[in-house]
Scaffold this motif. Structure first.
Motif, PDB file in Angstrom:
ATOM      1  N   ALA A  21      12.958   1.912  23.735  1.00 52.79           N
ATOM      2  CA  ALA A  21      11.561   2.308  23.970  1.00 52.79           C
ATOM      3  C   ALA A  21      10.868   2.652  22.655  1.00 52.79           C
ATOM      4  O   ALA A  21       9.712   2.269  22.438  1.00 52.79           O
ATOM      5  CB  ALA A  21      11.502   3.492  24.937  1.00 52.79           C
ATOM      6  N   CYS A  22      11.549   3.338  21.764  1.00 51.75           N
ATOM      7  CA  CYS A  22      10.948   3.703  20.466  1.00 51.75           C
ATOM      8  C   CYS A  22      10.663   2.464  19.625  1.00 51.75           C
ATOM      9  O   CYS A  22       9.594   2.348  19.023  1.00 51.75           O
ATOM     10  CB  CYS A  22      11.859   4.658  19.702  1.00 51.75           C
ATOM     11  N   ILE A  23      11.611   1.539  19.589  1.00 56.54           N
ATOM     12  CA  ILE A  23      11.411   0.301  18.819  1.00 56.54           C
ATOM     13  C   ILE A  23      10.267  -0.508  19.412  1.00 56.54           C
ATOM     14  O   ILE A  23       9.411  -1.026  18.690  1.00 56.54           O
ATOM     15  CB  ILE A  23      12.720  -0.520  18.773  1.00 56.54           C
ATOM     16  N   THR A  24      10.207  -0.609  20.739  1.00 57.26           N
ATOM     17  CA  THR A  24       9.129  -1.351  21.407  1.00 57.26           C
ATOM     18  C   THR A  24       7.779  -0.707  21.103  1.00 57.26           C
ATOM     19  O   THR A  24       6.822  -1.396  20.754  1.00 57.26           O
ATOM     20  CB  THR A  24       9.373  -1.410  22.924  1.00 57.26           C
ATOM     21  N   HIS A  25       7.696   0.609  21.216  1.00 51.31           N
ATOM     22  CA  HIS A  25       6.442   1.313  20.930  1.00 51.31           C
ATOM     23  C   HIS A  25       5.988   1.062  19.488  1.00 51.31           C
ATOM     24  O   HIS A  25       4.821   0.739  19.243  1.00 51.31           O
ATOM     25  CB  HIS A  25       6.594   2.813  21.172  1.00 51.31           C
ATOM     26  N   CYS A  26       6.881   1.227  18.542  1.00 41.58           N
ATOM     27  CA  CYS A  26       6.527   1.031  17.129  1.00 41.58           C
ATOM     28  C   CYS A  26       6.094  -0.414  16.866  1.00 41.58           C
ATOM     29  O   CYS A  26       5.147  -0.659  16.107  1.00 41.58           O
ATOM     30  CB  CYS A  26       7.684   1.420  16.219  1.00 41.58           C
ATOM     31  N   THR A  27       6.766  -1.371  17.487  1.00 45.37           N
ATOM     32  CA  THR A  27       6.389  -2.776  17.318  1.00 45.37           C
ATOM     33  C   THR A  27       4.979  -3.019  17.836  1.00 45.37           C
ATOM     34  O   THR A  27       4.140  -3.602  17.143  1.00 45.37           O
ATOM     35  CB  THR A  27       7.381  -3.697  18.052  1.00 45.37           C
ATOM     36  N   PHE A  28       4.681  -2.568  19.050  1.00 42.02           N
ATOM     37  CA  PHE A  28       3.362  -2.794  19.630  1.00 42.02           C
ATOM     38  C   PHE A  28       2.270  -1.988  18.933  1.00 42.02           C
ATOM     39  O   PHE A  28       1.117  -2.396  18.898  1.00 42.02           O
ATOM     40  CB  PHE A  28       3.357  -2.501  21.126  1.00 42.02           C
ATOM     41  N   TYR A  30       2.332  -0.890  15.539  1.00 45.73           N
ATOM     42  CA  TYR A  30       2.159  -1.145  14.112  1.00 45.73           C
ATOM     43  C   TYR A  30       2.306  -2.604  13.692  1.00 45.73           C
ATOM     44  O   TYR A  30       1.865  -2.983  12.617  1.00 45.73           O
ATOM     45  CB  TYR A  30       3.148  -0.290  13.310  1.00 45.73           C
ATOM     46  N   VAL A  31       2.927  -3.450  14.515  1.00 44.36           N
ATOM     47  CA  VAL A  31       3.142  -4.842  14.130  1.00 44.36           C
ATOM     48  C   VAL A  31       2.221  -5.778  14.899  1.00 44.36           C
ATOM     49  O   VAL A  31       1.430  -6.512  14.306  1.00 44.36           O
ATOM     50  CB  VAL A  31       4.621  -5.247  14.326  1.00 44.36           C
ATOM     51  N   GLY A  32       2.297  -5.783  16.205  1.00 48.88           N
ATOM     52  CA  GLY A  32       1.466  -6.678  16.998  1.00 48.88           C
ATOM     53  C   GLY A  32       1.631  -6.406  18.470  1.00 48.88           C
ATOM     54  O   GLY A  32       2.557  -5.710  18.877  1.00 48.88           O
ATOM     55  N   ASP A  33       0.698  -6.939  19.258  1.00 54.26           N
ATOM     56  CA  ASP A  33       0.796  -6.772  20.703  1.00 54.26           C
ATOM     57  C   ASP A  33       0.039  -7.880  21.411  1.00 54.26           C
ATOM     58  O   ASP A  33      -0.464  -8.805  20.778  1.00 54.26           O
ATOM     59  CB  ASP A  33       0.325  -5.392  21.154  1.00 54.26           C
ATOM     60  N   PHE A  34      -0.002  -7.785  22.723  1.00 56.81           N
ATOM     61  CA  PHE A  34      -0.677  -8.780  23.550  1.00 56.81           C
ATOM     62  C   PHE A  34      -1.929  -8.163  24.152  1.00 56.81           C
ATOM     63  O   PHE A  34      -1.919  -6.995  24.550  1.00 56.81           O
ATOM     64  CB  PHE A  34       0.269  -9.259  24.657  1.00 56.81           C
ATOM     65  N   VAL A  35      -3.002  -8.963  24.215  1.00 59.31           N
ATOM     66  CA  VAL A  35      -4.292  -8.504  24.720  1.00 59.31           C
ATOM     67  C   VAL A  35      -4.814  -9.537  25.709  1.00 59.31           C
ATOM     68  O   VAL A  35      -4.716 -10.744  25.457  1.00 59.31           O
ATOM     69  CB  VAL A  35      -5.305  -8.348  23.554  1.00 59.31           C
ATOM     70  N   MET A  36      -5.374  -9.070  26.828  1.00 56.41           N
ATOM     71  CA  MET A  36      -6.008  -9.981  27.779  1.00 56.41           C
ATOM     72  C   MET A  36      -7.517  -9.926  27.592  1.00 56.41           C
ATOM     73  O   MET A  36      -8.096  -8.847  27.529  1.00 56.41           O
ATOM     74  CB  MET A  36      -5.658  -9.626  29.219  1.00 56.41           C
ATOM     75  N   CYS A  37      -8.139 -11.090  27.492  1.00 50.88           N
ATOM     76  CA  CYS A  37      -9.594 -11.177  27.309  1.00 50.88           C
ATOM     77  C   CYS A  37     -10.305 -11.088  28.646  1.00 50.88           C
ATOM     78  O   CYS A  37      -9.796 -11.545  29.659  1.00 50.88           O
ATOM     79  CB  CYS A  37      -9.973 -12.520  26.699  1.00 50.88           C
ATOM     80  N   SER A  38     -11.515 -10.527  28.597  1.00 51.42           N
ATOM     81  CA  SER A  38     -12.377 -10.572  29.778  1.00 51.42           C
ATOM     82  C   SER A  38     -13.819 -10.665  29.300  1.00 51.42           C
ATOM     83  O   SER A  38     -14.180 -10.075  28.286  1.00 51.42           O
ATOM     84  CB  SER A  38     -12.169  -9.339  30.655  1.00 51.42           C
TER      85      SER A  38
END
Length: 154
Positions: A21-28, A30-38
């Motif tokens: 969970a900590c690694i996933t949180h830090c990745t999203f 500080y590194v990158g994540d997914f976004v949905m457009c509307s």
């Protein structure tokens, strides 16, 4: 004895879950994540329900360029994230709306516009946007699968 073994294994398993969970949180964060457009403001480039992969490193290193599509906090509603294209950088002259015919983008700001000019609330409405409000830069569209597209020059 069996109870202690069970507790030990349970604690070990919980440790792995917390680490993941900590690694996933830090990745999203500080590194990158997914976004949905509307919304229609970035049509035809992006449509509602497109899922984008974005990266957070370029804004932090101040490596944004004219033409980049970015996700930023709305200047008028900080709870809302908006997707627009950088059309001018600090020091560039842009054509504003009445009564200001043109203006220079101030230091530490960018000019953001939607690709669908007739249906986009953007810098033409709220003016230059502080670079500090930019959260991430769009790298590519990942959904729908038949329209996967690189949207930046990396």
């Amino acid at each position: 004895m069996a109870f202690m073994k069970f507790v030990g294994k349970t604690c070990g398993f919980m440790g792995y879950i917390i680490q993941t969970a900590c690694i996933t949180h830090c990745t999203f964060e500080y590194v990158g994540d997914f976004v949905m457009c509307s919304g229609p403001s970035m049509e035809p480039t992006l449509q509602t329900n497109n899922v984008l992969f974005t990266e957070h490193i370029s804004p932090r290193l101040q490596r944004l360029r004219r033409g980049d599509i970015v996700i930023f906090k709305s200047p008028s509603n900080p709870k809302q994230n908006i997707c627009k294209r950088i059309t001018a950088m600090s020091g560039d002259r842009v054509r504003g709306s009445f009564p200001r015919r043109s203006q220079v983008v101030p230091r530490g700001h960018v000019w953001l516009e939607g690709d669908n000019a007739s249906n986009s609330a953007d810098s033409r409405v709220y003016g230059p946007v502080p670079v500090g409000l930019i959260r991430s830069r769009v790298v590519c569209r990942v959904w729908p699968f038949d329209k996967i597209t690189l949207l930046s020059s990396c």
